[in-house]
Design a protein around this motif. Structure first.
Motif, PDB file in Angstrom:
ATOM      1  N   VAL A 171       0.852  -1.195   0.000  1.00  0.00           N
ATOM      2  CA  VAL A 171       0.000   0.000   0.000  1.00  0.00           C
ATOM      3  C   VAL A 171       0.888   1.245   0.000  1.00  0.00           C
ATOM      4  N   ARG A 172       0.499   2.228  -0.805  1.00  0.00           N
ATOM      5  CA  ARG A 172       1.257   3.487  -0.834  1.00  0.00           C
ATOM      6  C   ARG A 172       0.649   4.472   0.167  1.00  0.00           C
ATOM      7  N   TYR A 173       1.456   4.950   1.080  1.00  0.00           N
ATOM      8  CA  TYR A 173       1.017   5.958   2.050  1.00  0.00           C
ATOM      9  C   TYR A 173       1.692   7.272   1.698  1.00  0.00           C
ATOM     10  N   HIS A 174       0.935   8.193   1.155  1.00  0.00           N
ATOM     11  CA  HIS A 174       1.527   9.443   0.683  1.00  0.00           C
ATOM     12  C   HIS A 174       1.318  10.571   1.697  1.00  0.00           C
ATOM     13  N   HIS A 175       1.850  11.752   1.357  1.00  0.00           N
ATOM     14  CA  HIS A 175       1.994  12.819   2.362  1.00  0.00           C
ATOM     15  C   HIS A 175       0.821  13.792   2.444  1.00  0.00           C
ATOM     16  N   ILE A 176      -0.210  13.613   1.624  1.00  0.00           N
ATOM     17  CA  ILE A 176      -1.327  14.570   1.678  1.00  0.00           C
ATOM     18  C   ILE A 176      -2.451  13.949   2.515  1.00  0.00           C
ATOM     19  N   MET A 177      -2.657  14.524   3.679  1.00  0.00           N
ATOM     20  CA  MET A 177      -3.551  13.910   4.663  1.00  0.00           C
ATOM     21  C   MET A 177      -4.983  14.425   4.547  1.00  0.00           C
ATOM     22  N   ASP A 178      -5.914  13.513   4.719  1.00  0.00           N
ATOM     23  CA  ASP A 178      -7.317  13.904   4.799  1.00  0.00           C
ATOM     24  C   ASP A 178      -7.601  14.270   6.259  1.00  0.00           C
ATOM     25  N   PRO A 179      -7.881  15.558   6.531  1.00  0.00           N
ATOM     26  CA  PRO A 179      -8.083  15.962   7.926  1.00  0.00           C
ATOM     27  C   PRO A 179      -9.287  15.272   8.572  1.00  0.00           C
ATOM     28  N   ALA A 180     -10.180  14.722   7.751  1.00  0.00           N
ATOM     29  CA  ALA A 180     -11.355  14.048   8.313  1.00  0.00           C
ATOM     30  C   ALA A 180     -10.995  12.666   8.862  1.00  0.00           C
ATOM     31  N   THR A 181      -9.992  12.020   8.298  1.00  0.00           N
ATOM     32  CA  THR A 181      -9.655  10.647   8.712  1.00  0.00           C
ATOM     33  C   THR A 181      -8.298  10.550   9.395  1.00  0.00           C
ATOM     34  N   GLY A 182      -7.433  11.549   9.157  1.00  0.00           N
ATOM     35  CA  GLY A 182      -6.075  11.477   9.698  1.00  0.00           C
ATOM     36  C   GLY A 182      -5.195  10.508   8.926  1.00  0.00           C
ATOM     37  N   ARG A 183      -5.634  10.140   7.719  1.00  0.00           N
ATOM     38  CA  ARG A 183      -4.876   9.209   6.879  1.00  0.00           C
ATOM     39  C   ARG A 183      -4.617   9.839   5.517  1.00  0.00           C
ATOM     40  N   PRO A 184      -3.674   9.297   4.755  1.00  0.00           N
ATOM     41  CA  PRO A 184      -3.453   9.837   3.410  1.00  0.00           C
ATOM     42  C   PRO A 184      -4.775   9.893   2.634  1.00  0.00           C
ATOM     43  N   ALA A 185      -5.043  11.037   2.014  1.00  0.00           N
ATOM     44  CA  ALA A 185      -6.327  11.252   1.351  1.00  0.00           C
ATOM     45  C   ALA A 185      -6.533  10.243   0.222  1.00  0.00           C
TER      46      ALA A 185
END
Ligand code: AMP
Ligand code: MG
Length: 334
Positions: free
Chosen positions: A250-264
């Motif tokens: 899985v690719r975990y990138h640097h742009i975070m979804d503020p609603a989930t706290g995870r990569p968007a």
């Protein structure tokens, strides 16, 4: 196996200057704000004066970095982040960036959220992770509400001591704007700046053609998805290929979804914003990436005349905002 991939593609965008001989331009490169900064100016002065202008540009970026850096211990950002209630003596850049960042956070209903420093540190994307536990993500998110920060006459204050300001999605666009403002005040007639995915251009090239700014193809970063034709203004790109680590495929990138706290996971792999405002272009490219195509196009409709965008979906579909499509400002790669 976890693979760390930190594509610090300084030139996410490649810039072509068709019709301009190299001797007509002077280039200057330096490393600051965690990125390679490239300046290319029309050679409208002798060597000594060109060197003076470049030194002036470098001094501007150094000053901005001294205010905004998250790693310089006595920067305003560090002092603010380490304080319990904020700082009274913020420098002009920290104050200006915080003010703009909070306004854009409100306007994008938190898709752009400059107060997720705790979460960014937790994910440690450039350090290669690991993927944090759900409980740690929830804890970091509970100290990430941008409404807990305010700019007042007394300084930049916070009412959550755990909150951390993160200028990562806006600072380089702000610096690009300040550099172009500076060059406009000199005798240089035209030029460009490039700071890690943020490009600013000004003036008119001698052959009268627009600046051609290449957008990286997210499926193959050695290729170009197409070219933006820019007159005066700024282009900022946010992409899931810029900085990430991989774990269990899985690719975990640097742009975070503020609603989930995870990569968007918005269905986009890149968002490019074109605007006359460099600070806005940087912050919005991040926000539109988080929103995804439908919300980004609705946001565009609600903010006429402020920006255009190129959205590239995970299925490699290219979506242009109507103004860009109508104006012919984007040429897809062959
Ligand atoms: P950019 O490459 O301009 O999209 O900025 C991404 C950087 O901004 C990340 O490395 C984080 O430091 C920070 N960031 C991540 N997600 C967000 C977000 N939703 N809003 C504001 N800043 C963010
Ligand atoms: Mg940005």
């Amino acid at each position: 196996m976890r693979r760390i991939i930190c594509a610090l593609c300084a030139l996410l965008v490649c810039i072509t200057l068709g019709g301009c001989g190299r001797d007509e331009t002077a280039d200057h490169m330096f490393f600051a704000m965690d990125t390679l900064i490239t300046l290319r100016l029309s050679r409208d002065a002798d060597d000594a004066r060109m060197a003076e202008i470049f030194a002036g540009a470098e001094a501007i970026v150094t000053e901005i970095e001294k205010n905004l850096s998250r790693t310089i211990p006595d920067s305003d950002t560090s002092r603010f982040n380490n304080s319990a209630s904020g700082i009274a003596d913020a420098g002009i850049h920290f104050r200006a960036v915080t003010e703009r960042a909070l306004a854009i956070a409100r306007e994008t209903e938190g898709a752009f959220s400059p107060t997720m420093g705790t979460l960014s540190a937790l994910w440690n994307i450039t350090g290669g992770g690991p993927v944090p536990a759900d409980s740690a993500i929830s804890e970091a998110l509970s100290h990430a509400d941008f409404r807990c920060i305010a700019v007042t006459d007394a300084g930049i204050i916070k009412n959550d001591s755990g909150i951390q300001f993160d200028p990562g999605a806006i600072g380089k666009g702000y610096a690009a704007q300040k550099l172009i403002d500076y060059f406009r005040g000199t005798e240089i007639r035209w030029g460009l700046v490039s700071l890690g995915g943020n490009v600013g251009v000004f003036g008119e090239k001698p052959d009268g053609t627009p600046f051609k700014i290449g957008l990286t193809d997210p499926t193959d970063t050695s290729r170009t998805a197409g070219y933006l034709l820019a007159e005066d203004g700024f282009v900022s790109v946010s992409g899931d290929y810029e900085r990430y680590f991989e774990a269990d495929g899985v690719r975990y990138h640097h742009i975070m979804d503020p609603a989930t706290g995870r990569p968007a996971e918005s269905g986009l792999s890149s968002a490019a914003v074109i605007s006359a405002d460099g600070t806005l272009a940087d912050a919005l490219s991040t926000a539109l990436f988080v929103m995804g195509a439908d919300k980004a196009l609705a946001y565009y409709d609600a903010h006429p005349g402020t920006f255009e965008a190129v959205l590239i979906t995970k299925k490699n579909e290219i979506i242009l905002t109507p103004g860009l499509a109508a104006g012919g400002g984007f040429i897809p790669a062959q």
